[in-house]
Design an enzyme around this catalytic site. Structure first.
Site, PDB file in Angstrom:
ATOM      1  N   HIS A 355       0.794  -1.228   0.000  1.00  0.00           N
ATOM      2  CA  HIS A 355       0.000   0.000   0.000  1.00  0.00           C
ATOM      3  C   HIS A 355       0.825   1.275   0.000  1.00  0.00           C
ATOM      4  O   HIS A 355       0.257   2.358   0.139  1.00  0.00           O
ATOM      5  CB  HIS A 355      -0.924   0.032   1.219  1.00  0.00           C
ATOM      6  CG  HIS A 355      -2.148  -0.813   1.085  1.00  0.00           C
ATOM      7  ND1 HIS A 355      -3.278  -0.404   0.406  1.00  0.00           N
ATOM      8  CD2 HIS A 355      -2.418  -2.057   1.527  1.00  0.00           C
ATOM      9  CE1 HIS A 355      -4.195  -1.352   0.454  1.00  0.00           C
ATOM     10  NE2 HIS A 355      -3.699  -2.371   1.121  1.00  0.00           N
ATOM     11  N   LYS A 543      -8.666  13.660   5.497  1.00  0.00           N
ATOM     12  CA  LYS A 543      -7.793  12.485   5.455  1.00  0.00           C
ATOM     13  C   LYS A 543      -6.794  12.592   6.598  1.00  0.00           C
ATOM     14  O   LYS A 543      -6.700  13.638   7.254  1.00  0.00           O
ATOM     15  CB  LYS A 543      -7.082  12.353   4.115  1.00  0.00           C
ATOM     16  CG  LYS A 543      -6.306  13.588   3.686  1.00  0.00           C
ATOM     17  CD  LYS A 543      -5.787  13.445   2.255  1.00  0.00           C
ATOM     18  CE  LYS A 543      -6.894  13.569   1.240  1.00  0.00           C
ATOM     19  NZ  LYS A 543      -6.980  12.479   0.302  1.00  0.00           N
ATOM     20  N   ARG A 544      -6.078  11.523   6.827  1.00  0.00           N
ATOM     21  CA  ARG A 544      -5.022  11.523   7.841  1.00  0.00           C
ATOM     22  C   ARG A 544      -4.079  12.699   7.601  1.00  0.00           C
ATOM     23  O   ARG A 544      -3.722  13.000   6.466  1.00  0.00           O
ATOM     24  CB  ARG A 544      -4.279  10.188   7.738  1.00  0.00           C
ATOM     25  CG  ARG A 544      -3.105  10.003   8.660  1.00  0.00           C
ATOM     26  CD  ARG A 544      -2.662   8.540   8.652  1.00  0.00           C
ATOM     27  NE  ARG A 544      -2.368   8.057   7.307  1.00  0.00           N
ATOM     28  CZ  ARG A 544      -1.151   7.989   6.785  1.00  0.00           C
ATOM     29  NH1 ARG A 544      -0.098   8.398   7.497  1.00  0.00           N
ATOM     30  NH2 ARG A 544      -0.949   7.507   5.574  1.00  0.00           N
ATOM     31  N   LYS A 549       0.512  14.300   2.284  1.00  0.00           N
ATOM     32  CA  LYS A 549      -0.865  14.595   1.865  1.00  0.00           C
ATOM     33  C   LYS A 549      -1.086  16.103   1.691  1.00  0.00           C
ATOM     34  O   LYS A 549      -2.079  16.532   1.130  1.00  0.00           O
ATOM     35  CB  LYS A 549      -1.858  13.999   2.858  1.00  0.00           C
ATOM     36  CG  LYS A 549      -1.834  12.465   2.842  1.00  0.00           C
ATOM     37  CD  LYS A 549      -2.782  11.869   3.861  1.00  0.00           C
ATOM     38  CE  LYS A 549      -2.698  10.353   3.903  1.00  0.00           C
ATOM     39  NZ  LYS A 549      -3.306   9.694   2.725  1.00  0.00           N
ATOM     40  N   THR A 651      -8.740   6.490  -1.702  1.00  0.00           N
ATOM     41  CA  THR A 651     -10.129   6.086  -1.953  1.00  0.00           C
ATOM     42  C   THR A 651     -11.102   7.226  -1.663  1.00  0.00           C
ATOM     43  O   THR A 651     -12.237   7.202  -2.134  1.00  0.00           O
ATOM     44  CB  THR A 651     -10.519   4.850  -1.129  1.00  0.00           C
ATOM     45  OG1 THR A 651     -10.227   5.095   0.254  1.00  0.00           O
ATOM     46  CG2 THR A 651      -9.762   3.621  -1.604  1.00  0.00           C
ATOM     47  N   LYS A 655     -14.879   8.357  -3.396  1.00  0.00           N
ATOM     48  CA  LYS A 655     -16.121   8.653  -2.666  1.00  0.00           C
ATOM     49  C   LYS A 655     -16.660  10.023  -3.062  1.00  0.00           C
ATOM     50  O   LYS A 655     -17.871  10.193  -3.268  1.00  0.00           O
ATOM     51  CB  LYS A 655     -15.870   8.583  -1.158  1.00  0.00           C
ATOM     52  CG  LYS A 655     -15.507   7.195  -0.662  1.00  0.00           C
ATOM     53  CD  LYS A 655     -14.859   7.246   0.722  1.00  0.00           C
ATOM     54  CE  LYS A 655     -14.196   5.914   1.024  1.00  0.00           C
ATOM     55  NZ  LYS A 655     -13.169   6.000   2.063  1.00  0.00           N
TER      56      LYS A 655
END
Length: 825
Positions: A355, A543-544, A549, A651, A655
């Site tokens: 991942h 998100k985290r 990110k 992901t 969504k």
């Protein structure tokens, strides 16, 4: 149990009185939720038993999906949807003066996961059951989950997430299925003829007790199992005293040390005790799960040699990679197999999903820790490493560097991804670009040596939860427009594309989006005491919190926009609401400072009358599945802005897309495949490409100070981090400032800044053209069926697991008495 509204009402009242000893008027919403949840679990139990019995009769290969996380969310609404009982229950409760939505809100989010890894695992379980595939989950029953996040004065505070306070209505404890897991001690080797026997002595025993949760399929009879393992003391207090725990205090210390294994998800690994506990967790659930699988195989009368034909063990990232060595241990030490046969069976049973390309996430463990905590497992890994390196030597004689880079043990550490690759028959990435990076860069040597193992399986999401369940108004419109076939075959959503030119349909999509934005605005007002304009553009990044990110890029853009409004109060912009949410790992200082920065910028902007509410910034605390179900349908812009090449797939992008948001993102992970589906006219792309990023990492040439000195916008916002401009003190954000400049901006925030600003301007122009924008929304919804986890799981089943759907019949003849074994894995 009940077939219509009237029989449901009668059964509900009776169950409430039996469970709680009170009448309906005296019951709390929690009492009513527990009553309804118990009724639904009992209702599905017959199908659960039938499913397990039918799998045994059909003898299809069963999949066991091992994951350290399963981010399930709330299960009541999901089960009502899948079982087709929502309408009956909702109407029956309404007649009794009870609001089903209120009961659903009583259910805590299961504290079994944190981010994309766990949510993916939950989506996969949903799709496995809905496709009628014989597959189950295996994980840990965390008592406190990760943590409950509070933001106090802008700082993240971590509190215990006691999600089991009222118990878990969905689980069934299986004490009789408990197994023993062993830590520490010594290994005594005995020679018996031409075989060596290994005896584990003076070990610490932990009892792994399974709790089973039913996983229902959509409108079928399939009910699979998520088995979660709880760590408990293996000794009663008298045995403990006999074995050296000399007083009450030491017995209690043993009890606490044992139970701590299943207390928290991801214990803090910045210190030795935390690292040891995490390694214990990983071995604990792997050993318990594999022991249970082998026991079941033997109970069904199948020989061990049939293991790969009957069982597929899939490990979700490297956390369960010890499965390779543990399965070898069971087959050799307990089943009496030789090394070659044990390795053949193991390597034909286990498959592995990678991942990440981040070095920090590719787990390694110190040899000394692993040897001390898991002595027999280390012996097996050491032997496996010797044999693996010998195999490589035969392939690449004299190429010591290559062999050293591929070794399972090197530099005093055990490399878990190398162990997973060596001991599995399939290695897959989770997006096309991610898999290519693995093959051509991160795992190139392995790919060249074992090309047949590598394949891609682009991630997906369950459209049942993220559209049908989370956005029923949009789902209803889709049903009315193209029919309900998309629920079983999500690729049928593509039929919506032709309606992007239909003004009436666009108006309906716009109405539903506004409805969802108003709902989210109410959540923000109630939780944050901030009023937001529901006609503004909702930019959402949830998100985290992590440097790659790039929540920091988002904040720097917000600061730049704020500066422009202060410089030119007459600047014409469409009002924007920037909504962020996510948790930072307790030991990740930079991420926690990022939350403080977001909160501080929000405080400054939201209180400034000069911006006249044209910008609002919101940080929603304690991000979780139930909150995501409110946020995602309300998004206008899906901010997917990670550094290209760093996000394996993502992901959240899927969504948001499925709910009609338009993606603003980099060429990273599944963003690239979304772009291939919708085209550049229906998405906003900016920033460096993956090859450009990897080029900088390989050859250098990037200087963050060049960006700082050449772009006055960047210089201004970075200086504002440390010059007292923000109401948090001049020293508060030195860590972020230093990371961007003095540590040379590892994730190219400054390099992509100008491109990001330009893309944001494109977003605003497109949004002002309502016809164009709504067409973009519809095109995104239409192409989202490609990213259903049903498609992903179908590919896993056919290409990796080699298993087929097993249709559980309407009625399976039952024996005269149903034993608990009928429910057992």
């Amino acid at each position: 149990m009940f077939k219509d509204k009237e029989s449901f009402k009668k059964a509900f009242i009776e169950k409430l009185e039996i469970m709680h000893g009170i009448c309906l008027d005296e019951a709390t919403d929690m009492d009513k939720y527990l009553t309804l949840g118990t009724m639904i679990r009992e209702h599905l139990t017959k199908n659960w038993i039938d499913t397990n019995r039918h799998y045994k009769e059909m003898e299809e290969r069963e999949v066991y999906y091992f994951s350290i996380e399963f981010l399930l969310g709330r299960l009541l609404g999901n089960n009502l949807l899948n079982l087709g009982l929502r309408e009956i229950c909702e109407e029956g409760l309404r007649d009794l003066g009870v609001d089903l939505a209120e009961l659903e809100s009583q259910e805590p989010d299961a504290g079994l996961g944190n981010g994309g890894l766990g949510r993916l695992a939950a989506c996969f379980l949903d799709s496995i059951a809905s496709l009628g595939l014989p597959g189950h989950g295996c994980g840990i029953r965390y008592k406190y989950g990760l943590f409950e996040q509070k933001v106090v004065d802008g700082y993240q505070v971590e509190l215990p997430e006691y999600w089991l306070k009222e118990g878990n209505v969905w689980e069934i404890r299986k004490s009789e299925k408990a197994v023993e897991v062993r830590f520490g001690g010594q290994i005594r080797v005995e020679k018996n003829g031409d075989r060596l026997l290994f005896h584990h002595e003076n070990y610490e025993a932990v009892l792994a007790v399974p709790y089973d949760i039913p996983i229902t399929g959509y409108h079928n009879k399939t009910v699979n199992t998520l088995r979660l393992w709880n760590a408990e003391q293996a000794l009663d207090r008298f045995d403990a005293l006999r074995l050296g725990y000399t007083n009450q205090q030491s017995v209690l210390e043993y009890k606490y040390a044992t139970e701590s294994i299943s207390q928290f998800l991801y214990p803090d690994d910045t210190h030795h005790e935390g690292r040891m506990l995490r390694l214990k967790q990983e071995y604990f659930f792997v050993s318990a799960g594999l022991q249970s699988i082998i026991r079941r195989l033997k109970k069904r009368g199948w020989p061990i040699s049939e293991l790969p034909r009957k069982v597929a063990v899939h490990i979700n990232d490297t956390h369960p990679a010890l499965a390779v060595a543990e399965l070898m241990r069971i087959l050799m030490d307990e089943e009496g197999l030789g090394w070659d046969e044990a390795f053949h069976l193991t390597s034909q049973t286990i498959s592995y999903t990678n991942h990440t390309t981040l070095a920090e996430a590719l787990e390694t463990w110190p040899v000394e820790l692993l040897r001390w905590l898991l002595p027999r497992i280390y012996m097996i890994i050491e032997e496996l490493n010797e044999r693996f390196c010998s195999e490589l030597w035969r392939k690449y004689p004299g190429q010591w560097d290559r062999i050293g880079n591929m070794a399972i043990i090197a530099g005093g550490r055990v490399k878990m991804s190398h162990l997973a690759i060596a001991g599995s028959y399939s290695v897959n990435g989770v997006a096309k670009v991610h898999t290519e990076i693995l093959k051509q860069r991160e795992m190139r040597n392995f790919y060249e040596a074992f090309p047949h193992k590598f394949n891609n399986k682009t991630n997906g999401i369950t459209h049942r939860r993220w559209l049908l369940r989370s956005n029923p108004s949009l789902a209803k419109l889709i049903n009315e427009t193209i029919g309900p076939g998309w629920i079983r075959e999500p690729q049928q959503l593509i039929a919506l594309r032709q309606y992007s030119g239909d003004a009436a349909f666009r108006e309906q999509v716009d109405r539903i989006k506004m409805e969802k934005k108003r709902d989210l605005a109410r959540v923000i007002r109630e939780s944050c005491r901030i009023d937001v304009d529901d006609t503004s553009i909702f930019h959402i990044q949830v998100k985290r919190i992590h440097a790659y990110k790039r929540q920091i890029l988002n904040v720097l853009y917000i600061m730049d926009l704020y500066n422009r409004l202060r410089d030119d109060p007459g600047l014409e912009i469409h009002p924007c609401t920037f909504i962020l949410s996510g948790k930072a790992a307790p030991g990740y200082h930079l991420a926690k400072r990022t939350i403080k920065l977001i909160s501080t910028v929000a405080s400054r902007i939201n209180a400034d009358p000069a911006v006249k509410d044209r910008i609002k910034v919101v940080f929603l605390e304690n991000y979780r599945v139930s909150l995501a179900e409110k946020i995602i349908p309300a998004a206008d812009v899906s901010e997917q802005i990670s550094t290209a090449s760093k996000e394996a797939s993502g992901t959240g992008n899927m969504k948001f897309m499925m709910n009609g948001a338009v993606t603003l993102g980099t060429l990273d992970g599944a963003n690239i495949e979304i772009l291939e589906e919708v085209g550049r006219d229906n998405m906003f792309i900016f920033g460096l490409t993956p090859s450009e990023v990897m080029g900088y990492y390989s050859y250098g040439g990037y200087c963050a100070f060049d960006q700082y000195n050449c772009d006055p916008r960047i210089k201004r916002v970075l200086d504002q981090l440390i010059n007292g401009f923000l109401p948090a003190g001049a020293q508060e954000f030195n860590t972020i400032y230093d990371a961007l400049l003095y540590h040379n901006d590892e994730f190219f925030v400054l390099k992509d800044f100008s491109s990001y600003v330009a893309a944001q301007e494109e977003v605003e122009q497109a949004y002002r053209d309502r016809e164009r924008w709504l067409k973009m929304c519809i095109v995104n919804i239409a192409h989202s069926g490609k990213f259903s986890s049903d498609r992903t799981i179908s590919e896993y089943a056919s290409d990796i697991w080699k298993t087929n759907p097993v249709a559980v019949p309407e009625s399976v003849p039952a024996p005269l008495m149903l034993s608990r074994d009928a429910l057992a894995m």
